[in-house]
Design an enzyme around this catalytic site. Structure first.
Site, PDB file in Angstrom:
ATOM      1  CG  HIS A  14      -0.416   0.211   2.572  1.00  0.00           C
ATOM      2  ND1 HIS A  14      -0.129  -0.352   3.412  1.00  0.00           N
ATOM      3  CD2 HIS A  14      -0.397   1.110   3.407  1.00  0.00           C
ATOM      4  CE1 HIS A  14       0.588  -0.069   4.331  1.00  0.00           C
ATOM      5  NE2 HIS A  14       0.075   0.650   4.432  1.00  0.00           N
ATOM      6  CG  ASP A  55       0.134  -4.535   2.556  1.00  0.00           C
ATOM      7  OD1 ASP A  55       0.718  -3.327   1.609  1.00  0.00           O
ATOM      8  OD2 ASP A  55      -0.380  -3.255   3.377  1.00  0.00           O
ATOM      9  CB  SER A  96       2.850   1.330   6.533  1.00  0.00           C
ATOM     10  OG  SER A  96       1.486   1.647   6.770  1.00  0.00           O
TER      11      SER A  96
END
Lengths: 712, 712
Positions: free
Chosen positions: B80, B217, B647
């Site tokens: 992402h 991810d 992230s």
């Protein structure tokens, strides 16, 4: 709540034409379980002790189970099993639903009309008598009729020979065995204790079928008999019944792995299906039923939007339908999850190969053919059967059918219209007034009729065509609207007294009555009845084949043999254990009092009584605290094999003492009615320590506690 | 997904006036953690090794974190985080979003415009220089201005002294300490590998913030520099960058309790609030924001219903807003669950008593007074700030403000309008065309204006009254409708070229432009700017008081001291561990490949690539199988303290090898931005064994694997 209880009500409304490990063992077949295994698991009783002592304290409450827990006929069961009794006695002044109820002396106990407790006195095998006659039949239809007639005869004989006896003959293993149950039916039942709804129903519909659960789903009733000890209707002069056996309540600590056995009256399972049968059920029958439920719920909710009063009136049915819908969704999800269709097809293929090699007849082939035949007419029959859900239409059907049946001798009638059942039908014609909303009624009947219009012409009932003719869907829809608008204008079926008057009329008188809706319903009922008559051949064939199918399937799966549930007393054994509902998640088998408070939102169904929160804050836990858990246990899970009808069943330790009351199953277990998955199927039990904590600390019900035999 | 990344985007749009155990430790404060404790937990490195070696491989990707994993500048981060790069290169012909992407040689790697990687070269304490000047200020407003000016000066000085350097001065402990970060910014970043979205985003919005999780991810980027090793814009002649340090990837088995530390760039936390501040935030600010989000989502969804194309265009924002809404719902739920208001009030009372006894000044009293003052104007400011979310209105505001600011010298401008930031504003004026839907734009602006109409007269912005006058709510609503209908008829703000032309005009020229919507937005922007200017006094006071408040609070809670997150590199330590989200439920810390397949529904976001299902069926697991787990691990949980900005952060074992990439936090952890609950706060990490399994068995990315240093 609702769970292992109410579902039954709606299931029975459906067309039950599709016939009916794990293990729900009849007490006469306990030898199918290896005793040493149970002993090892923790059973300290002999099978004889279970059969002759413990099980005698367990009673059927009609759709639920109860057990005697004192010498004075005190019965413990679920809050949701006793709910109608609580509701009956509740008023604005005495809001027993919201506040709970406690009678601290016999005189204060309240009547529970409609309730009864059946004690099984004796079981007799009548297979020979029935099948000897049946096997002389010329064909399957005759065979079916002979069996039905013989059952009626045996029941009537038994009841006429002895006073105060209720007799019923039940078929096991799909028609292989027939047992006669002689029951002592006590019908003066009274309400002794109920917790507030916010405890007894904590979590409500949201938590229904779910784990983790935090519900105090228990209540107490008492059985009363006349002074001579005989069953009698409610009377002030009646006295508490003295059962021969009653159960002790255990406060002993429990932990994962502990042995548990459950005695109760599971209603219905269907575990010996073929792949084809599950396929038709899963991919055709269930979707149709789910559609029906959704549509009816929508219709009701729409009507409910009009005003608050209507909303209240439809809410019970919306709730019940949602519960049944969730049940079928559970069945659907589970059968898909466990790939039951694929598994059974594979098994059936093995069976087929086995027979083929040996050039033998394969009963599975025959039953599959039969099932497909039945399935073909199933759709229209299902719609016909469910349309009786429309109050006036259902009433008209029963009134018309009774006018026909009353001309016959008792033994020759459709069993549901035998004398013993007439009072119940009459009561229903009266009580339905409460829920009747003519406008909604009409909308629903139009809905059902339009479903017929959606079917191919040759699948529509003849009565439909008689009233609405043929034509395009649009034309039929229009005709349905105008015709039914007209019917509802002049019908008296919406009036209680008129219904009862109709019900008392002779066929001749009734024929003359000017009530188009009545005759419309009657015509449909006659056609449905006729169709059922025609089905006797198929049902007879099913009864002939099913025992063979069960034998073969059992041979190929080699589990402990037991018959499908059929409302008779069963024992299931298991242990306390959690489960993994999905990857990386583990459900522990005990919930706690802290968990009750954790769920508190201030709003129903998660609003705790203030006093309960205070008890939590004071940590006033007394002897109900479990050291290992560090809390009071509230509900627990076991892997016992149970289903609807088991509600209120005593969950017992190795000594036969009550460690809790079963009140629900987890969502994953719903499909176990058709296929038992041992890693996911769990029973949900309210812990006896929570029951006693609520009685003692919350309700201060000291007299009630004194009456119980509590062991530590 | 989205998770610890995108939320930031929307947070920044909000009015950030409320000032911003846990432990996100700056690398210069590792001594705040007892080294022996970490050693005992499993750390095998010295702090110097972490500071000088491991952490040098970690880069900021602007809103996300990455790490070098090869000598040729290969960067591993989340799917992402790399998503915009994948999206940029995807087309109908090359659907890299759906199918994934893999370049098996340098030449095939694709540009990722807008991406950059910041390597921290040096950190210098500039507190003395800034505060010496600031402490001479006559009042708080002047103090605030001096600090802002001095920061701008230091940054500019540093950047002009050295080539290829990006400088930023960041405040720590609420203004107690100021550090200058010298960064090497590489801005030719290329896409090397991305899994299909069905792996990289598996579970989508439904699983966002949730556990159990099953998302692959991760993605790979590569940093390029010019032939001399200097940062340069994208060019074919650029060559892979050779980092001084890169990280190894571990395939060693992992289990519950294993030590983990995480290096990354957490964006923002606010953990040193007073009870009063949390009270205002929880009970006033959050409900207002949630209402705003819900209303805007509704407006957008309504517009989207008109046609498929509009639906696609609003879907990105609806998704982003839903994500932010879920964030605030998480904050709300967590602060309530942990009773933070009550806890902090209690703590603050103790503090107050302490100071009272000693007759000392209590900085908490002062900051509470200040917060209440700020809060009073907060509502109107929040609405003003969020109304910039309306594309044309926001563009008009920026255009107008720039016309004002461009007349000033660079150093004297509002920092967001300094030269270095102008290209970004310009780009936004261009790209906004993609999402602009004039009809929706107008509806939204009307919505915001009507919110002002709902406020008491004295709380409304002056600009509002200038345009719509005074009157009853109904009158104002009507006036808003007609006025804005008129404004939208002749505005050119909906046109890309016109916006860029406006942007290039002088203030004088722009004043003459006939575009009512532009002037309306400009007036509002001026008022907002003026209000912010006026707030400088309050903000200055906050900056003076906050360090004192932090000191006091820390004194009374006695935890390892660390500053709130502020986008700078932090270390957090922890271990692999599950948690109990509620009574009777245990979440295990590892999910499995079987769990990925278990979630398969055939529909997005739970539709697996066919090939992945085949790998599962073949059980072709190779060296990625974990014996204890009996499966391939997919995601795992740790109790490391992380937040948005983390992230893509490398999750490291005691030897500093990558065991996974952080990509989200659980729902229960969201409120840890304000209050850290160690029993519930968990980071969600994609296991390096799943990453390599996908690379190896699914994508056959052998060249990429060869480039990595994999340790077993």
């Amino acid at each position: 709540m609702l769970k292992k209880f109410l579902v039954i009500v709606i299931l029975l409304l459906g067309a039950n034409i599709i016939f009916a490990d794990e293990g729900m063992f009849p007490l006469n077949e306990l030898n199918h379980i290896d005793y040493n295994k149970l002993k090892k698991m923790g059973l300290n009783l002999t099978y004889d002790q279970i059969r002759n002592d413990v099980s005698k304290a367990v009673v059927s409450l009609g759709g639920g189970t109860g057990s005697f827990v004192s010498k004075d006929g005190l019965i413990i069961t679920n809050h949701h099993v006793a709910f109608r009794a609580i509701q009956f006695n509740a008023s604005a002044k005495h809001n027993y639903i919201e506040n709970g109820f406690y009678a601290d002396s016999f005189e204060k106990e309240l009547p529970a009309p409609g309730y009864y407790a059946d004690i099984i006195l004796d079981i007799k095998d009548v297979t020979d008598r029935i099948l000897k006659k049946a096997n002389n039949a010329k064909n399957d239809a005759e065979r079916f009729q002979i069996i039905e007639d013989e059952i009626k005869k045996i029941e009537k004989e038994t009841e006429s020979k002895e006073k105060n006896i209720r007799a019923s003959v039940v078929s096991f293993y799909g028609g292989k065995q027939f047992l006669l149950f002689k029951k002592f039916r006590i019908n003066d039942i009274r309400l002794v204790y109920a917790p507030p709804r916010s405890i007894g129903e904590f979590g409500g519909d949201i938590d229904n079928f779910e784990w983790p659960r935090h519900t105090g789903d228990f209540s107490f009733l008492r059985a009363y008999v006349d002074k001579d000890g005989n069953p009698a209707p409610y009377s002030k002069d009646n006295v508490p019944y003295h059962p021969k056996h009653f159960l002790k309540i255990s406060l002993k600590p429990l932990k994962t792995g502990d042995f548990s056995f459950i005695l109760g009256f599971p209603g219905s399972t269907d575990r010996y299906m073929t792949g084809k049968q599950v396929d038709l059920f899963l991919n055709d029958t269930i979707p149709l039923r789910l559609k029906l439920f959704s549509d009816i719920i929508n219709l009701m909710e729409e009507e409910g939007k009009k005003n608050k009063e209507l909303q209240v009136r439809v809410s019970f049915w919306v709730k019940a339908l949602n519960n049944t819908k969730k049940y079928y969704e559970g069945v659907q999800a589970g059968l898909k999850r466990d790939k039951v269709v694929e598994k059974f097809y594979l098994r059936d293929k093995k069976i087929a190969n086995f027979f083929k090699k040996r050039k033998c007849r394969n009963p599975l082939v025959e039953i599959n053919k039969l099932s497909e035949e039945i399935h073909k007419i199933q759709k229209s029959l299902t719609i016909m059967a469910y349309s009786n859900f429309v109050s006036t239409f259902g009433a008209g059907a029963r009134i018309g059918r009774w006018a026909e049946e009353k001309t016959k001798k008792d033994l020759e009638r459709d069993p549901q219209f035998m004398d013993r059942n007439i009072p119940r039908i009459k009561r229903r014609l009266e009580t339905m007034q409460r829920d009747l909303i003519p406008e909604l009624d009409k909308k629903m009947l139009k809905y059902f009729m339009k479903l017929f219009a959606d079917l191919p012409e040759n699948e529509r009932p003849a009565t439909f065509t008689k009233y609405f003719g043929k034509g395009s869907k649009e034309q039929l829809y229009k005709k349905i609207d105008t015709t039914l608008d007209d019917f509802y204008k002049n019908t008296k079926l919406t009036d209680k007294d008129a219904r009862l008057k109709y019900f008392s009329m002779s066929k001749k008188q009734l024929k003359k009555v000017d009530d188009k809706l009545l005759h419309f319903a009657w015509d449909f009922a006659d056609e449905l009845n006729e169709k059922k008559e025609n089905l006797k051949g198929l049902n007879g064939a099913a009864m002939r084949l099913k025992p063979q199918v069960i034998e073969v399937i059992n041979e190929f799966t080699r589990k402990e043999l037991y018959p499908d549930a059929n409302g008779t007393l069963r024992l299931t054994y298991g242990k306390i254990c959690g489960y993994s509902p999905k990857d990386a998640v583990w459900y522990k088998p005990f919930t706690t009092f802290s968990g009750v408070i954790e769920k508190e939102t201030g709003k129903e169904p998660f609003k705790n009584p203030k006093k309960l929160i205070e008890l939590f804050e004071k940590k006033d836990y007394g002897q109900y605290f479990d050291k290992d858990l560090g809390d009071i246990p509230v509900n627990f899970l076991t892997d016992n094999d149970t289903t609807g009808g088991n509600s209120g069943s005593p969950t017992l330790n190795g000594d036969g003492e009550i460690i809790g009351l079963l009140f629900d199953g987890n969502f994953e277990s719903i499909s176990s009615d058709y296929y038992f998955n041992p890693s996911l199927t769990r029973s949900i039990v309210v812990d006896s320590r929570y029951i006693l904590f609520i009685l003692d600390k919350f309700s201060k019900a000291q007299n009630l506690i004194k009456e119980l035999t509590v062991v530590k």
